[in-house]
Design a protein around this motif. Structure first.
Motif, PDB file in Angstrom:
ATOM      1  N   SER A   3      -4.568   3.241  -4.158  1.00  0.00           N
ATOM      2  CA  SER A   3      -4.550   2.107  -5.110  1.00  0.00           C
ATOM      3  C   SER A   3      -3.391   2.223  -6.169  1.00  0.00           C
ATOM      4  O   SER A   3      -3.351   3.392  -6.473  1.00  0.00           O
TER       5      SER A   3
ATOM      6  N   GLU B 161      -5.722  -4.157  -9.018  1.00  0.00           N
ATOM      7  CA  GLU B 161      -5.638  -2.911  -8.439  1.00  0.00           C
ATOM      8  C   GLU B 161      -5.037  -3.309  -6.996  1.00  0.00           C
ATOM      9  O   GLU B 161      -5.798  -3.944  -6.198  1.00  0.00           O
TER      10      GLU B 161
ATOM     11  N   VAL C   2      -4.310  -2.519  -3.554  1.00  0.00           N
ATOM     12  CA  VAL C   2      -5.046  -1.696  -2.446  1.00  0.00           C
ATOM     13  C   VAL C   2      -4.416  -1.660  -1.160  1.00  0.00           C
ATOM     14  O   VAL C   2      -3.953  -2.611  -0.567  1.00  0.00           O
TER      15      VAL C   2
ATOM     16  N   ASP D  41      -5.820  -7.018  -3.128  1.00  0.00           N
ATOM     17  CA  ASP D  41      -6.010  -6.843  -4.372  1.00  0.00           C
ATOM     18  C   ASP D  41      -7.474  -6.862  -4.961  1.00  0.00           C
ATOM     19  O   ASP D  41      -8.292  -7.744  -4.565  1.00  0.00           O
TER      20      ASP D  41
END
Length: 239
Positions: A166, A190, A192, A202
């Motif tokens: 992340s 975030e 990912v 996200d």
């Protein structure tokens, strides 16, 4: 049952309650169980509770929504110390367990979804990491890392120990409205990555600018599983 439906008509769920108690032991705080479950099963699709009613309610509460489905009102049923599946230097956390009438369960740690049970499209089984979660450390702090590595397990299928990377991006202050109350929050995305599957997605977190408490989030459970939106109505304890 529609995949996005958390709360349906009232069904017997006390068997699930007893199984949870047997699995987790007797140490957790568990008061007024009957009233908690009465509140959980009384919710309706896209129900709206007045802010004054929420404030007088002696229970932590959230709104939850799967993908773009109906919103459910949920109350906290269990709060217990989080197991040591994380880095040793991670801050102590409680696992908050939110139950629904259709036997669905969400488990959060400081705003992060770490486990689900009985969701129709699949479930997040576990999150493990040797590094503390930046969400738990406080995304608003300048000392908090903006990268995080973890492993996740999910079902259906045999998806165990998949590495996840992340990266957090601060998008600044944003106005949000929860239950007709408008406030400012720090908005973080975030990003990912699941390298083994060559997939990205996200998550989004809206946090209190000073305390770092997650006020609202939209988190994808795992590749191929749905997003879950959570809005915090009344926090538990000092959260």
């Amino acid at each position: 049952m529609q995949p996005a439906r958390f709360l349906s008509s009232c069904r017997p769920i006390f068997a699930l309650l007893f199984s949870v108690l047997l699995i987790t032991g007797c140490s957790q705080k568990f008061q007024n169980v009957s009233e908690t479950f009465r509140l959980a099963v009384s919710g309706e699709d896209d129900s709206v509770k007045s802010q004054s009613w929420i404030e007088t309610l002696p229970y932590a509460s959230i709104y939850a929504r799967i993908n773009e489905g109906p919103r459910a009102f949920m109350v906290l049923a269990l709060a217990e110390k989080a197991p040591r599946t994380h880095a040793e230097n991670a801050p102590e956390a409680l696992q908050l367990k939110w139950l629904a009438a259709d036997r669905g369960m969400l488990v959060t740690e400081q705003g992060r979804l770490v486990k689900t049970l009985n969701l129709p499209q699949g479930n997040l089984i576990q999150v493990e990491s040797q590094e503390p979660d930046p969400v738990a450390l406080g995304l608003h702090l300048s000392t908090t890392p903006n990268h995080w590595r973890r492993q996740i397990d999910w079902q259906p299928g045999y998806h165990f120990g998949y590495p996840v990377i992340s990266r957090f991006e601060d998008k600044g202050l944003q106005s949000i409205t929860i239950n007709d109350v408008t406030r400012y929050a720090r908005y973080f995305i975030e990003h990912v990555e699941v390298p083994a599957l060559n997939q990205t997605f996200d998550n989004a977190f809206w946090i209190h600018p000073e305390s770092g408490v997650v006020l609202m989030s939209r988190q994808k459970l795992a590749p191929g599983l749905p997003d879950i939106e959570i809005q915090l109505l009344k926090p538990y304890g000092n959260e």
